[in-house]
Structure formats: C-alpha cells, structure tokens
Design an enzyme around this catalytic site. Structure first.
Site, PDB file in Angstrom:
ATOM      1  N   ASP A  11       2.275  -8.782  -4.041  1.00 22.47           N
ATOM      2  CA  ASP A  11       0.819  -8.927  -4.080  1.00 22.47           C
ATOM      3  C   ASP A  11       0.255  -8.302  -5.356  1.00 22.47           C
ATOM      4  O   ASP A  11      -0.946  -8.139  -5.493  1.00 22.47           O
ATOM      5  CB  ASP A  11       0.173  -8.311  -2.835  1.00 22.47           C
ATOM      6  CG  ASP A  11       0.454  -6.832  -2.669  1.00 22.47           C
ATOM      7  OD1 ASP A  11       0.939  -6.189  -3.630  1.00 22.47           O
ATOM      8  OD2 ASP A  11       0.200  -6.303  -1.578  1.00 22.47           O
TER       9      ASP A  11
ATOM     10  N   ASP B  89       4.147  -3.343   3.253  1.00 20.98           N
ATOM     11  CA  ASP B  89       2.996  -2.458   3.089  1.00 20.98           C
ATOM     12  C   ASP B  89       3.135  -1.243   4.009  1.00 20.98           C
ATOM     13  O   ASP B  89       2.922  -0.106   3.583  1.00 20.98           O
ATOM     14  CB  ASP B  89       1.705  -3.225   3.387  1.00 20.98           C
ATOM     15  CG  ASP B  89       0.481  -2.357   3.227  1.00 20.98           C
ATOM     16  OD1 ASP B  89       0.232  -1.893   2.095  1.00 20.98           O
ATOM     17  OD2 ASP B  89      -0.222  -2.131   4.231  1.00 20.98           O
TER      18      ASP B  89
ATOM     19  N   ASP C 100       6.290  -4.147  -1.928  1.00 22.74           N
ATOM     20  CA  ASP C 100       4.944  -3.588  -1.987  1.00 22.74           C
ATOM     21  C   ASP C 100       5.043  -2.136  -2.415  1.00 22.74           C
ATOM     22  O   ASP C 100       6.024  -1.453  -2.099  1.00 22.74           O
ATOM     23  CB  ASP C 100       4.217  -3.696  -0.650  1.00 22.74           C
ATOM     24  CG  ASP C 100       2.705  -3.607  -0.799  1.00 22.74           C
ATOM     25  OD1 ASP C 100       2.206  -3.648  -1.951  1.00 22.74           O
ATOM     26  OD2 ASP C 100       2.014  -3.486   0.218  1.00 22.74           O
ATOM     27  N   GLY C 101       4.043  -1.675  -3.137  1.00 22.69           N
ATOM     28  CA  GLY C 101       3.951  -0.296  -3.569  1.00 22.69           C
ATOM     29  C   GLY C 101       2.592   0.259  -3.225  1.00 22.69           C
ATOM     30  O   GLY C 101       1.632  -0.489  -3.052  1.00 22.69           O
TER      31      GLY C 101
ATOM     32  N   HIS D 271      -2.539  -7.905   2.262  1.00 23.88           N
ATOM     33  CA  HIS D 271      -3.081  -7.870   3.624  1.00 23.88           C
ATOM     34  C   HIS D 271      -3.533  -9.269   4.051  1.00 23.88           C
ATOM     35  O   HIS D 271      -4.539  -9.431   4.724  1.00 23.88           O
ATOM     36  CB  HIS D 271      -4.233  -6.870   3.739  1.00 23.88           C
ATOM     37  CG  HIS D 271      -3.853  -5.515   3.230  1.00 23.88           C
ATOM     38  ND1 HIS D 271      -3.019  -4.667   3.908  1.00 23.88           N
ATOM     39  CD2 HIS D 271      -4.170  -4.881   2.075  1.00 23.88           C
ATOM     40  CE1 HIS D 271      -2.853  -3.555   3.209  1.00 23.88           C
ATOM     41  NE2 HIS D 271      -3.539  -3.665   2.089  1.00 23.88           N
TER      42      HIS D 271
ATOM     43  N   GLU E  23       4.498  -0.412  -7.425  1.00 18.46           N
ATOM     44  CA  GLU E  23       4.630  -1.874  -7.344  1.00 18.46           C
ATOM     45  C   GLU E  23       5.799  -2.354  -8.205  1.00 18.46           C
ATOM     46  O   GLU E  23       6.632  -3.138  -7.764  1.00 18.46           O
ATOM     47  CB  GLU E  23       3.339  -2.566  -7.801  1.00 18.46           C
ATOM     48  CG  GLU E  23       2.142  -2.353  -6.903  1.00 18.46           C
ATOM     49  CD  GLU E  23       2.142  -3.192  -5.637  1.00 18.46           C
ATOM     50  OE1 GLU E  23       3.114  -3.941  -5.375  1.00 18.46           O
ATOM     51  OE2 GLU E  23       1.152  -3.092  -4.881  1.00 18.46           O
TER      52      GLU E  23
END
Length: 158
Positions: free
Chosen positions: A87, A147, A21-22, A137, A64
């Site tokens: 994501d 995250d 995640d970024g 999320h 990301e």
C-alpha cells in the site's frame, strides 16, 4: 538469453506473492513490518511464510521498504516470478515510474534511506517482479493481516 527465453522461463516458473506492510508510531518512533509470502507450487500446493519484526526507532517509509526487501530476500532461488503487493506509493512510484534507475545513476544524491534502496536494488535485480499497489485498509484480508502484524511488531520492538 533472448527475450523469448526470458518470457518462457517466467511462464513456467512458480508464482510467488509477497504482501507487505510497514508502520511506525511517530515518524520517527517505534516501528515494525509484516510480511505474508505465498509460493504456489506444482499440483495446486502452496507454501506460506509469515514474518514480522519491530524496531525501537525508525520511520514509516523505512518499515515499508524494509518489509519488501526482507520478503524478497526470503526467496532463495533467483529469477522467480514475483508479485509484491504493497500500500506504499513510496515504493511503487520509484519502481513503476523508473525513478529508481536515475537515483542509482546519481548515487542516490539527496535521497533518504539510501542504505535500504541499495539493498533493495540488489535483491530486485535477481527476480522478475511486478508491483501491485493496494489501498491501505481497503479490506483485503492479507493486506489487513500484514497491517496487524506490523502493528504487533511495533509493540514487541527489538
């Protein structure tokens, strides 16, 4: 090597999951990424690695993409069977829709983050990689953990 040999090598190789995640606060602004790597070894053993890093001035898309690159670069052996969970449709779409190869043929003309896409392709071509999109999320504990790692990295930016 034939396609059958390639499939056999994938089947008998260890499996690796990379969750990424970024994040950035402002776009651009301070940012960071979080990575969780699981290597499933023989005899039901596994190895885990957690990585995060922050930056003073970046964009969400750079973070990301960089999270995927760094995760893949941490795999020392080539030709590994890897599933990357992200994501980010910014990453998933160019790969799963084969846009990346057209971009490469056109020298990434009119694309952003060219330096990272070139770096990505170098490591991408070394492995057998499947990309799995996850809802951001979406209550997947490892994705949520990445995250949080990214958010903490933003605060500790280098």
């Amino acid at each position: 090597m034939t396609n059958i040999d390639t499939i056999k090598n994938i089947a008998k190789g260890k499996k690796i999951h990379i969750y990424t995640d970024g994040s950035s606060k402002g776009n651009p602004g301070p940012g960071g990424y979080g990575i969780f790597i699981e290597e499933f070894l023989e005899n039901k053993n596994y190895k885990r690695q957690i990585i995060s890093e922050g930056y003073r001035y970046t964009t969400n898309n750079r973070m990301e993409l960089l999270s995927v690159i760094v995760g893949l670069e941490k795999i020392p052996q080539n030709r590994q069977n890897i599933t990357v969970f992200t994501d980010s449709k910014y990453i998933i779409n160019p790969i799963n829709k084969n846009w990346i190869y057209t971009w490469e043929q056109n020298n990434f003309k009119n694309k952003k983050n060219i330096d990272l896409w070139i770096r990505f392709l170098k490591v991408f071509k070394k492995h057998f990689i499947f990309f799995q999109w996850m809802k951001s999320h979406g209550y997947h504990y490892i994705n949520d953990y990445c995250d949080r790692l990214a958010e903490m990295a933003v605060k500790k930016k280098n």
